[in-house]
Design a protein around this motif. Structure first.
Motif, PDB file in Angstrom:
ATOM      1  N   GLY A  73       0.823  -1.217   0.000  1.00 40.14           N
ATOM      2  CA  GLY A  73       0.000   0.000   0.000  1.00 40.14           C
ATOM      3  C   GLY A  73       0.848   1.253   0.000  1.00 40.14           C
ATOM      4  O   GLY A  73       0.563   2.216  -0.724  1.00 40.14           O
ATOM      5  N   ILE A  74       1.894   1.251   0.810  1.00 42.41           N
ATOM      6  CA  ILE A  74       2.775   2.426   0.871  1.00 42.41           C
ATOM      7  C   ILE A  74       3.439   2.650  -0.487  1.00 42.41           C
ATOM      8  O   ILE A  74       3.501   3.765  -0.997  1.00 42.41           O
ATOM      9  CB  ILE A  74       3.823   2.252   1.991  1.00 42.41           C
ATOM     10  N   ASN A  75       3.912   1.571  -1.076  1.00 41.47           N
ATOM     11  CA  ASN A  75       4.571   1.704  -2.380  1.00 41.47           C
ATOM     12  C   ASN A  75       3.600   2.177  -3.452  1.00 41.47           C
ATOM     13  O   ASN A  75       3.941   3.022  -4.273  1.00 41.47           O
ATOM     14  CB  ASN A  75       5.228   0.385  -2.788  1.00 41.47           C
ATOM     15  N   GLU A  76       2.389   1.650  -3.437  1.00 40.18           N
ATOM     16  CA  GLU A  76       1.376   2.121  -4.399  1.00 40.18           C
ATOM     17  C   GLU A  76       1.133   3.611  -4.228  1.00 40.18           C
ATOM     18  O   GLU A  76       1.086   4.370  -5.203  1.00 40.18           O
ATOM     19  CB  GLU A  76       0.037   1.391  -4.173  1.00 40.18           C
ATOM     20  N   GLY A  77       0.951   4.022  -2.989  1.00 40.26           N
ATOM     21  CA  GLY A  77       0.691   5.439  -2.715  1.00 40.26           C
ATOM     22  C   GLY A  77       1.842   6.317  -3.152  1.00 40.26           C
ATOM     23  O   GLY A  77       1.647   7.340  -3.822  1.00 40.26           O
ATOM     24  N   ALA A  78       3.055   5.897  -2.792  1.00 38.89           N
ATOM     25  CA  ALA A  78       4.238   6.709  -3.132  1.00 38.89           C
ATOM     26  C   ALA A  78       4.409   6.805  -4.641  1.00 38.89           C
ATOM     27  O   ALA A  78       4.767   7.862  -5.181  1.00 38.89           O
ATOM     28  CB  ALA A  78       5.481   6.118  -2.479  1.00 38.89           C
ATOM     29  N   LYS A  79       4.123   5.702  -5.348  1.00 34.38           N
ATOM     30  CA  LYS A  79       4.264   5.719  -6.810  1.00 34.38           C
ATOM     31  C   LYS A  79       3.230   6.647  -7.447  1.00 34.38           C
ATOM     32  O   LYS A  79       3.525   7.361  -8.405  1.00 34.38           O
ATOM     33  CB  LYS A  79       4.131   4.307  -7.377  1.00 34.38           C
ATOM     34  N   LEU A  80       2.009   6.627  -6.925  1.00 32.86           N
ATOM     35  CA  LEU A  80       0.967   7.516  -7.460  1.00 32.86           C
ATOM     36  C   LEU A  80       1.352   8.980  -7.257  1.00 32.86           C
ATOM     37  O   LEU A  80       1.165   9.816  -8.146  1.00 32.86           O
ATOM     38  CB  LEU A  80      -0.380   7.226  -6.777  1.00 32.86           C
ATOM     39  N   CYS A  81       1.892   9.294  -6.084  1.00 32.70           N
ATOM     40  CA  CYS A  81       2.299  10.676  -5.801  1.00 32.70           C
ATOM     41  C   CYS A  81       3.432  11.091  -6.733  1.00 32.70           C
ATOM     42  O   CYS A  81       3.431  12.180  -7.297  1.00 32.70           O
ATOM     43  CB  CYS A  81       2.748  10.827  -4.347  1.00 32.70           C
ATOM     44  N   GLN A  82       4.384  10.195  -6.891  1.00 30.98           N
ATOM     45  CA  GLN A  82       5.518  10.458  -7.776  1.00 30.98           C
ATOM     46  C   GLN A  82       5.028  10.695  -9.202  1.00 30.98           C
ATOM     47  O   GLN A  82       5.456  11.638  -9.869  1.00 30.98           O
ATOM     48  CB  GLN A  82       6.466   9.247  -7.734  1.00 30.98           C
ATOM     49  N   ALA A  83       4.103   9.842  -9.654  1.00 34.65           N
ATOM     50  CA  ALA A  83       3.590   9.963 -11.022  1.00 34.65           C
ATOM     51  C   ALA A  83       2.847  11.279 -11.214  1.00 34.65           C
ATOM     52  O   ALA A  83       2.794  11.813 -12.322  1.00 34.65           O
ATOM     53  CB  ALA A  83       2.673   8.782 -11.332  1.00 34.65           C
ATOM     54  N   ASP A  84       2.268  11.783 -10.142  1.00 36.84           N
ATOM     55  CA  ASP A  84       1.560  13.065 -10.219  1.00 36.84           C
ATOM     56  C   ASP A  84       2.502  14.250 -10.077  1.00 36.84           C
ATOM     57  O   ASP A  84       2.053  15.399 -10.023  1.00 36.84           O
ATOM     58  CB  ASP A  84       0.491  13.135  -9.118  1.00 36.84           C
ATOM     59  N   GLY A  85       3.790  13.974  -9.977  1.00 38.74           N
ATOM     60  CA  GLY A  85       4.764  15.062  -9.881  1.00 38.74           C
ATOM     61  C   GLY A  85       4.887  15.655  -8.497  1.00 38.74           C
ATOM     62  O   GLY A  85       5.426  16.738  -8.315  1.00 38.74           O
ATOM     63  N   VAL A  86       4.320  14.968  -7.505  1.00 39.22           N
ATOM     64  CA  VAL A  86       4.426  15.463  -6.132  1.00 39.22           C
ATOM     65  C   VAL A  86       5.006  14.352  -5.256  1.00 39.22           C
ATOM     66  O   VAL A  86       4.292  13.690  -4.507  1.00 39.22           O
ATOM     67  CB  VAL A  86       3.045  15.904  -5.583  1.00 39.22           C
ATOM     68  N   PRO A  87       6.307  14.137  -5.362  1.00 41.58           N
ATOM     69  CA  PRO A  87       6.890  13.015  -4.635  1.00 41.58           C
ATOM     70  C   PRO A  87       6.831  13.193  -3.129  1.00 41.58           C
ATOM     71  O   PRO A  87       6.870  14.303  -2.615  1.00 41.58           O
ATOM     72  CB  PRO A  87       8.340  12.986  -5.108  1.00 41.58           C
ATOM     73  N   ILE A  88       6.731  12.061  -2.441  1.00 42.56           N
ATOM     74  CA  ILE A  88       6.775  12.066  -0.980  1.00 42.56           C
ATOM     75  C   ILE A  88       7.688  10.924  -0.564  1.00 42.56           C
ATOM     76  O   ILE A  88       7.656   9.842  -1.161  1.00 42.56           O
ATOM     77  CB  ILE A  88       5.364  11.937  -0.361  1.00 42.56           C
ATOM     78  N   TYR A  89       8.516  11.159   0.421  1.00 39.35           N
ATOM     79  CA  TYR A  89       9.387  10.110   0.926  1.00 39.35           C
ATOM     80  C   TYR A  89       8.757   9.499   2.172  1.00 39.35           C
ATOM     81  O   TYR A  89       8.401  10.212   3.104  1.00 39.35           O
ATOM     82  CB  TYR A  89      10.791  10.655   1.247  1.00 39.35           C
ATOM     83  N   VAL A  90       8.623   8.167   2.180  1.00 41.13           N
ATOM     84  CA  VAL A  90       7.970   7.487   3.302  1.00 41.13           C
ATOM     85  C   VAL A  90       8.940   6.531   3.987  1.00 41.13           C
ATOM     86  O   VAL A  90       9.568   5.703   3.342  1.00 41.13           O
ATOM     87  CB  VAL A  90       6.748   6.664   2.822  1.00 41.13           C
ATOM     88  N   GLY A  91       9.069   6.657   5.289  1.00 44.72           N
ATOM     89  CA  GLY A  91       9.825   5.699   6.090  1.00 44.72           C
ATOM     90  C   GLY A  91       8.864   4.998   7.031  1.00 44.72           C
ATOM     91  O   GLY A  91       7.851   5.574   7.432  1.00 44.72           O
ATOM     92  N   LEU A  92       9.174   3.756   7.369  1.00 41.41           N
ATOM     93  CA  LEU A  92       8.256   2.967   8.188  1.00 41.41           C
ATOM     94  C   LEU A  92       8.886   2.633   9.543  1.00 41.41           C
ATOM     95  O   LEU A  92      10.038   2.184   9.608  1.00 41.41           O
ATOM     96  CB  LEU A  92       7.938   1.678   7.426  1.00 41.41           C
ATOM     97  N   LEU A  93       8.123   2.867  10.607  1.00 45.20           N
ATOM     98  CA  LEU A  93       8.555   2.504  11.962  1.00 45.20           C
ATOM     99  C   LEU A  93       7.715   1.330  12.444  1.00 45.20           C
ATOM    100  O   LEU A  93       6.527   1.242  12.114  1.00 45.20           O
ATOM    101  CB  LEU A  93       8.352   3.662  12.940  1.00 45.20           C
TER     102      LEU A  93
END
Ligand code: HPA
Ligand code: ZN
Length: 376
Positions: free
Chosen positions: A161-181
């Motif tokens: 889910g995190i990877n899907e979300g991050a890829k969608l944001c990246q594809a929209d030109g608004v990248p986000i970096y996600v780290g998991l705890l």
């Protein structure tokens, strides 16, 4: 032969920003109201995945799983699932938000929750977010719907889910970096805390750190777990100082002195003990402050009496997070507006706290420098 699904470690999603994607200050200055705070690039260190479930998703997933909810009235259901007003205690807060876990009945729900968690943070102008979740917490949620699953399966769903979300944001030109705890929940007891730590150690490449949450009790009782995680080179943040009890204040001291925490979740009640206050200051321990959460859980009386202003004026190492944004129906940007109106915090204050957040973030060092240069 079944193809083995290898989850892409979140850390491998490299943000490639074009200069045009940069949110510049002039752009920010043209915005007003909430949009102004959304436009400001932000770092969020303290956000529970389990607290990011959209209300609309709760309803839709309940319907998909044919779950009988306690009411048909949306206003009633909001009261049942969300904490939109102050409650008496953290325990009460946790009791209410735990009701949401009833919709976690298959992996699809977990994937969706994680995907939307990332998308929602991205839409809120967050550039770096550390999401935390309890593997055994989600496992128990599925168990109560009579589905036995392994922690590895839960974890794969979260990562997908995190990877899907991050890829969608990246594809929209608004990248986000996600780290998991990885979060251990105190109320689940020693064995569960141990299992959580073992799971973290076995999957350490997927996590950037360890967190301990839940209604506070004596943290020193768990010292061997903290020692093991620390000896494995894993960074630690601990929920402490969130209750108005002497033990809660002592937990801040123990977290710093004995349990290897480089960051503290909350730490609001350091203000109640001059020695602990001085220890936090002298050790430069980072406090992940969540002021609206602290009002809702009754850690402080109201936003005006929150110590964030005192901490800021006294050069503490602090930043601002939302804790459980969807569960409280807030966003980080909304909270920036509240802090601006309450304490007159302005751009230099927010920039300072975001820079400090990125500096103490558990994300890999080589990623911090470009992010610092680009945004802060
Ligand atoms: N404190 C402790 N446990 C939690 C919290 C919190 O603020 N949010 C979710 N679990
Ligand atoms: Zn928290």
């Amino acid at each position: 032969v079944l193809e083995v699904l290898i989850p892409v470690p979140v850390a491998s999603i490299i943000i490639r920003n074009k200069m045009s994607e940069r949110i510049s200050l002039p752009n920010y200055n043209q915005e007003s109201g909430l949009a102004k705070w959304v436009a400001l690039p932000k770092v969020e260190l303290h956000c529970h995945l389990e607290g990011t479930l959209r209300f609309s998703t709760i309803l839709q997933e309940a319907k998909r799983h044919k779950i009988q909810l306690p009411s048909n009235d949306e206003a009633e259901l909001r009261k049942y699932f969300l904490v939109e007003e102050k409650v008496d205690s953290l325990a009460k807060f946790l009791q209410i938000v735990d009701r949401q876990l009833i919709i976690v009945q298959d992996f699809q729900t977990i994937v969706r929750m994680a995907r939307e968690a990332v998308i929602d943070r991205c839409m809120d102008g967050i550039k770096v977010v550390e999401l935390r979740y309890s593997p055994t917490g989600l496992q128990s949620a599925m168990k109560s719907s009579k589905i036995a699953v392994t922690l590895a399966e839960i974890h794969d769903a979260v990562q997908s889910g995190i990877n899907e979300g991050a890829k969608l944001c990246q594809a929209d030109g608004v990248p986000i970096y996600v780290g998991l705890l990885c979060t251990g929940i105190l109320a689940k007891g020693q064995t569960d805390m141990n299992n959580t730590a073992e799971f973290l150690l076995a999957n350490r490449g997927d996590f950037i750190g360890f967190d301990v949450a839940g209604a506070e009790e004596k943290l020193l009782d768990y010292k061997d777990i903290f020692d093991r995680v620390h000896e494995a080179g894993i960074k630690i943040t601990i929920h402490a100082g969130e209750l108005r009890t002497p033990q809660s204040v002592a937990n801040i001291r123990d977290a710093i002195k004995s349990l290897h925490a480089s960051r503290i979740g909350h730490g609001v009640n350091a203000i109640r003990d001059p020695e602990v206050y001085q220890l936090v200051k002298d050790s430069s321990t980072h406090l992940e402050l969540c002021p609206i959460s602290n009002v809702r859980t009754n850690a402080v009386d109201d936003i005006k009496t929150h110590p964030i202003k005192k901490y800021l004026d006294d050069s503490f190492n602090i930043s601002i997070s939302s804790d459980d944004p969807a569960a409280m129906d807030i966003t980080l940007s909304y909270q920036y507006g509240v802090l601006h109106r309450t304490f007159n915090f302005g751009l230099p204050d927010f920039f300072r706290m975001n820079r400090d957040a990125l500096s103490v973030s558990f994300i890999p060092m080589h990623l911090k420098k470009p992010l610092l240069e680009q945004y802060f």
